[in-house]
Design an enzyme around this catalytic site. Structure first.
Site, PDB file in Angstrom:
ATOM      1  N   ALA B 338       0.869  -1.177   0.000  1.00  0.00           N
ATOM      2  CA  ALA B 338       0.000   0.000   0.000  1.00  0.00           C
ATOM      3  C   ALA B 338       0.907   1.229   0.000  1.00  0.00           C
ATOM      4  CB  ALA B 338      -0.893  -0.004   1.232  1.00  0.00           C
ATOM      5  N   LYS B 339       0.328   2.385  -0.342  1.00  0.00           N
ATOM      6  CA  LYS B 339       1.162   3.585  -0.442  1.00  0.00           C
ATOM      7  C   LYS B 339       1.707   4.022   0.916  1.00  0.00           C
ATOM      8  CE  LYS B 339       3.139   7.134  -2.355  1.00  0.00           C
ATOM      9  NZ  LYS B 339       4.436   6.849  -3.006  1.00  0.00           N
ATOM     10  N   VAL B 340       0.871   3.954   1.934  1.00  0.00           N
ATOM     11  CA  VAL B 340       1.304   4.397   3.256  1.00  0.00           C
ATOM     12  C   VAL B 340       1.533   3.163   4.124  1.00  0.00           C
ATOM     13  CG1 VAL B 340       0.696   5.720   5.303  1.00  0.00           C
ATOM     14  CG2 VAL B 340       0.030   6.551   3.033  1.00  0.00           C
TER      15      VAL B 340
END
Lengths: 344, 344
Positions: B338-340
């Site tokens: 995931a991006k974060v």
């Protein structure tokens, strides 16, 4: 002596280390009490760099000391000497012969900060450069792959920490390390069997966290240099920041996961990796945690967390040795390597 | 925006970074001149950790400052706060959301040492924790794999160094970075061709040294998270302390080797690896050095060594992107990521 002999000799090497370094550590501790340091800078490469990582957790967790793992090439390539200010400068090298490591310690000596060499050769250039010298006393290490010089380096660091603390329980716990290594060696038959089953492995991920991150790094290096496996070591947290993308069905994940503050998060991660098809091998002292792997190896119980990396590396070394043989490679002759590496 | 768009946007992102961070850097420099620090402690993970490695070389080589890459788990797992003494504490995170990184900066703030956040989200918890905040101003980064937040992080660190030096030549050199990135992007067609030829690669070694060690690490991470290649990054010196055993005929070796103090030793090593059958891809600004690889990619000439990692990563990113496509994988959807990432 063969590599396996040197792995098996580690209880005796640990005894020799405990018998040999008391006085120099007492002298260094007296110096650090008289004039405390704010920082520890450690120069090391290869296996010794993993001892430095252990020192980072040990001195950081117990003594709240920031530990900087030096980039030796700043001195050796760029010719720049760091301002060490209130630092203890440490060089770790089994041979004590690598010019880049010696250069960092010499720079510390010239700045009149305390300097420590941790080496298996007290007649080496590294030992000559440092004010304080811990002789690993591991005995001659003939195999190219370092084993007993690694465990004795960790033991020396643990002892320095315990002496700084000056706590009877900690000092007594050190004396029980050789027996714990002896117990860890008892898993050899099961490790040999697992290595035989995994002989086709040519790449894997190795996970550890906290104190055991050093073990993951050192295990991966043994797998590379001996068994020629692309073994990628990560702290569990760094692994989730990208490399987790490598996990696909069948990828072997070797996890060093004794029970402790780091284990809950790592067990949870291993569960997710198994759902994605990873083939998990778990090293643990807890039967419940071992069940999180498809395969597992038991570690001796009741070793305190701060001393455990000295013990957990032993089954990992045995695994690398037996995987090498299972892959029909010669553990005494790692490709492209010599015992003493002199990098600049 | 797609990953490729974000790679191509880096000259503009660099311009935005240069336009945005002047005041905060001036304020931090004034603070560091008034009360100098002896040490820089940096907390970062994943791609940001590679920006921290760049900072280690930059601040070590130019300012003689020891740089400690923090083990954030000492704070987050063991609950121990380092004594920062006379340190600058830095957290680098594009999202600014990872609790373990925030924890280290908060600990610094409570000890009243100077703290710096380098983040692409000035409203993030990391930014709230730090006294000084460099907003990367890279614009929204939507691709999971970080690219423009990496190059702008390096640029922010380079600018901090140049501002500390206060040397007109260095400050002027910074202004030429966006154009150098633009020139580096021009190699895309040749990189795409090479990636197509190497589509079957599933493991490789990535080498860099000195300032370019950060590039080797970041390149390998992009190869892992996007192209699912077991890419093993090493400084050339550490590589010789063990992992060189992995090199056998056909193993791809990707080398970041612009001309400079580190290049002679690395070229010599590449020669030995080619004799052993390694398949070398060399990134260099020197035609003579490019000839040490079976394949090569050219880097723009006349970029000063300390700014070069901001430029050399660009063809490496393009290579990872095109290798991913050549391997019929989706660069917009790295597996398991995931991006974060919120690690503790």
């Amino acid at each position: 002596m063969s590599l396996r002999d040197e792995i098996l000799e580690q209880p005796a090497a640990a005894e020799r280390q405990l018998a040999s370094s008391r006085e120099v550590i007492a002298a260094l501790v007296a110096r650090l009490r008289a004039r405390p340091v704010d920082l520890v800078v450690i120069a090391a490469r290869g296996t010794s760099d993993h001892a430095a990582i252990y020192a980072q957790y040990m001195l950081g967790t117990v003594h709240r000391l920031p530990v900087a793992l030096a980039a030796p090439s700043i001195v050796s390539l760029y010719g720049v000497v760091p301002r060490f200010a209130r630092a203890l400068v440490v060089g770790i090298s089994q041979s004590g012969a690598s010019p880049d490591i010696v250069g960092v310690v010499e720079a510390g000596r010239r700045q009149d900060v305390p300097t420590l060499a941790i080496t298996n050769d007290p007649a080496s250039p590294l030992a000559a450069a440092a004010e304080y010298v811990i002789d690993l006393a591991a005995g001659p290490e003939q195999a190219v792959a370092a084993t007993k010089t690694y465990s004795t380096s960790l033991l020396a660091i643990a002892r320095l920490s315990a002496a700084l603390l000056d706590e009877p329980d900690s000092l007594a716990a050190l004396e029980r390390v050789p027996a714990a290594i002896e117990r860890a060696l008892a898993v050899e038959p099961e490790v040999e069997q697992i290595a035989a089953e995994m002989a086709a492995v040519d790449r894997c991920v190795v996970l550890g966290r906290g104190y055991e991150y050093a073990t993951a790094r050192e295990w991966a290096l043994k797998l590379k240099e001996l068994a020629r496996v692309f073994a990628d070591p990560y702290s569990a947290a760094d692994f989730e920041h990208g490399p987790v993308a490598l996990v696909e069905p069948g990828v072997p994940v070797l996890a060093v996961v004794p029970e402790g503050v780091a284990s809950a998060g790592l067990v949870e991660l291993l569960g997710r990796l198994r759902e994605r098809g990873a083939d998990v091998l778990a090293l643990s002292d807890s039967a419940a945690i071992r069940a999180s792997g498809r395969r597992s190896v038991s570690l001796p119980p009741d070793v305190p967390e701060w001393l455990r990396p000295i013990v957990t590396i032993v089954p990992a070394q045995l695994f690398a040795y037996h995987l090498t043989r299972a892959r029909a490679l010669d553990p005494e002759a790692p490709r492209n390597l010599a015992k003493v590496t002199r990098t600049r």
